[in-house]
Design an enzyme around this catalytic site. Structure first.
Site, PDB file in Angstrom:
ATOM      1  N   ARG A  27       0.829  -1.219   0.000  1.00 11.27           N
ATOM      2  CA  ARG A  27       0.000   0.000   0.000  1.00 11.27           C
ATOM      3  C   ARG A  27       0.852   1.253   0.000  1.00 11.27           C
ATOM      4  NH1 ARG A  27      -2.638  -4.304   2.068  1.00 11.27           N
ATOM      5  NH2 ARG A  27      -4.917  -4.339   2.175  1.00 11.27           N
ATOM      6  N   GLN A 167      -8.441  -7.298   0.647  1.00 12.07           N
ATOM      7  CA  GLN A 167      -7.980  -7.027  -0.721  1.00 12.07           C
ATOM      8  C   GLN A 167      -9.112  -6.449  -1.557  1.00 12.07           C
ATOM      9  OE1 GLN A 167      -6.230 -10.649  -2.195  1.00 12.07           O
ATOM     10  NE2 GLN A 167      -4.439 -10.460  -0.873  1.00 12.07           N
ATOM     11  N   ASP A 305      -3.850 -15.355   7.709  1.00 12.19           N
ATOM     12  CA  ASP A 305      -2.569 -15.795   7.151  1.00 12.19           C
ATOM     13  C   ASP A 305      -1.775 -16.650   8.128  1.00 12.19           C
ATOM     14  OD1 ASP A 305      -3.079 -14.533   4.780  1.00 12.19           O
ATOM     15  OD2 ASP A 305      -2.041 -12.691   5.336  1.00 12.19           O
TER      16      ASP A 305
END
Ligand code: S3P
Length: 424
Positions: A27, A167, A305
């Site tokens: 980002r 996302q 994750d």
């Protein structure tokens, strides 16, 4: 393919810094590319995913210089790329960039490796198309990469995310910068908040409520950014130190913001001895005896994750650990539900998969974990989880496809060598 063999019966002792946070690094580069004045990024991730994003913003027209101390200076400018942009293995790279370029008046082709070409892109194509974007995907339903995006004028929309995905939220919010009127994204389950925080820091008009964010179009004035250590990488050392007897390990200067520290809460419930020093971002872990817990579908996005390495913790724990709402894990860098099941079979832990639920029955202690060969399936997080399992288990573990660690943590093997010692 590169394989490594990790000898077991080790513990974790010492301290280290992990690479800069991958989500924030992507980002920072993209937002800097949208600005006009030069800004600096310190601590950028050195993984291949972020290198691809750096090359992508350069291909689009930004100038990126890497200074001697690793400080990166970006001078923004998005003018359009000559050829296709290859995002490698990076889902964040391809999905966020699709939103970023959708409202410019040039055509962009975004592509990636074999894994990226199998991952669902309809989740961003749908909302961006609703905003007026023109995106042609590949595959039978046009829902796969490569994506060809013909820039169009966009309009603001109100959109409720059908999947809990930062996302997708971020792709829409980046497109919103060039849309007519405000865009609101609603989430039913909170996901990581980097995009909204970093856009606000870049002077974008933005309003946030409990589960929604509204962005107004406008210029971006990117500030200098310092990227802290990646909590998702810290999780490997934290779990290693939790389960290996005689461990005392510190991961320094870690990002501890919202929706990223879920693994610490999960491990805490399992009985882990973890102290988080919020003033330094240090995570201090001592070995402890773990027992099973239940991870609900609502809390899963906060540790999405970390499920591969939490599965290693669950395998070493006493009793059952249940992960609910695991559907999204099937569409990560590989089908992580299948990959975790394969790894658990090697570790000798029980594994039951029932629709969207994964239940792991632990062997009770790290020394009882089995060993053998685990294939990373090209997935960096599976490679690292299997390597940690190997280091704490009783035998020696071979991890095939270990080169996948370059995606996010090129120095992982070196760090593993220096942070583990033979258990007394
Ligand atoms: C990311 C969001 C998550 C995560 C990925 C990074 C991000 O993906 O799994 O590694 O930077 O926004 P989803 O948003 O698709 O769950």
């Amino acid at each position: 393919m590169t394989a490594i063999t990790v000898e077991g019966s080790r513990n974790f002792f010492g301290r280290l810094q992990v690479p800069g946070d991958k989500s924030i690094s992507h980002r920072a580069l993209m937002i800097a590319a949208l600005g006009r004045r030069p800004c600096t990024i310190t601590g950028l991730s050195n993984g291949d995913d972020v290198v691809r994003t750096r090359r992508a913003v350069e291909a689009l027209g930004a100038q990126v210089e890497v200074g001697e101390s690793g400080v990166v200076t970006v001078t923004g400018g998005v003018r359009g790329a000559r050829g296709p942009i290859d995002l490698g293995n990076s889902g964040t790279g391809i999905r966020l960039l699709a939103g970023l370029v959708a409202g410019f008046d040039f055509t962009t082709t975004l592509d990636g490796d074999a894994s990226i070409r199998q991952r669902p892109m309809d989740r961003i194509i749908d909302p961006l198309t609703e905003m007026g974007a023109s995106i042609k995907g590949s595959g039978e339903n046009g829902s796969l990469a490569p994506l060809t995006i013909e820039g169009r004028p966009l309009r603001g929309i109100e959109y409720t995310l059908p999947v809990a995905s930062a996302q997708v939220k971020s792709a829409v919010l980046l497109a919103a910068l060039r849309a007519e009127g405000p865009t609101t994204v609603h989430e039913t389950v909170p996901t990581r908040t980097h995009t909204e925080e970093m856009l606000a820091d870049a002077g974008v008009r933005l309003e946030r409520e409990a589960c929604s964010v509204t962005v107004w179009p406008g210029e971006v004035e990117p500030p200098d950014v310092e990227v802290l250590g990646d909590p998702s990488q810290a999780a490997f050392w934290v779990v290693g130190a939790c389960v290996a007897p005689g461990s005392h390990f510190i991961v320094e200067n870690v990002y501890l913001g919202p929706a990223r520290g879920g693994f610490i809460e999960v491990l805490g419930r399992m009985g882990a001895d973890i102290t988080v020093e919020s003033s330094t971002g240090n995570i201090v872990t001592r070995s402890s005896e773990l027992e099973g817990t239940r991870v609900t579908a609502e809390e899963l996005p906060g540790c999405i994750d970390e499920v591969p390495i939490l599965a290693v913790a669950a395998a070493a724990a006493e009793g059952d650990t249940v992960f609910e709402g695991i559907g999204e894990l099937r569409v990560k860098e590989t089908d992580r539900v299948a990959a975790i099941a394969e790894m658990l079979a090697v570790l000798g832990a029980g594994c039951r998969i029932d629709d969207d639920m994964l239940a792991i029955t632990g062997v009770g202690r790290a020394e009882a974990l089995g060993s053998g060969t685990v294939d990373s399936r090209g997935d960096h997080r599976m490679a690292m989880a299997a390597a940690i399992a190997g280091a704490v288990g009783r035998g020696s573990m071979t991890v095939e496809g270990f080169e996948a660690t370059n995606t996010s943590y090129p120095s992982f093997a070196r760090n593993l060598e220096h942070s583990t010692v033979w258990a007394p």
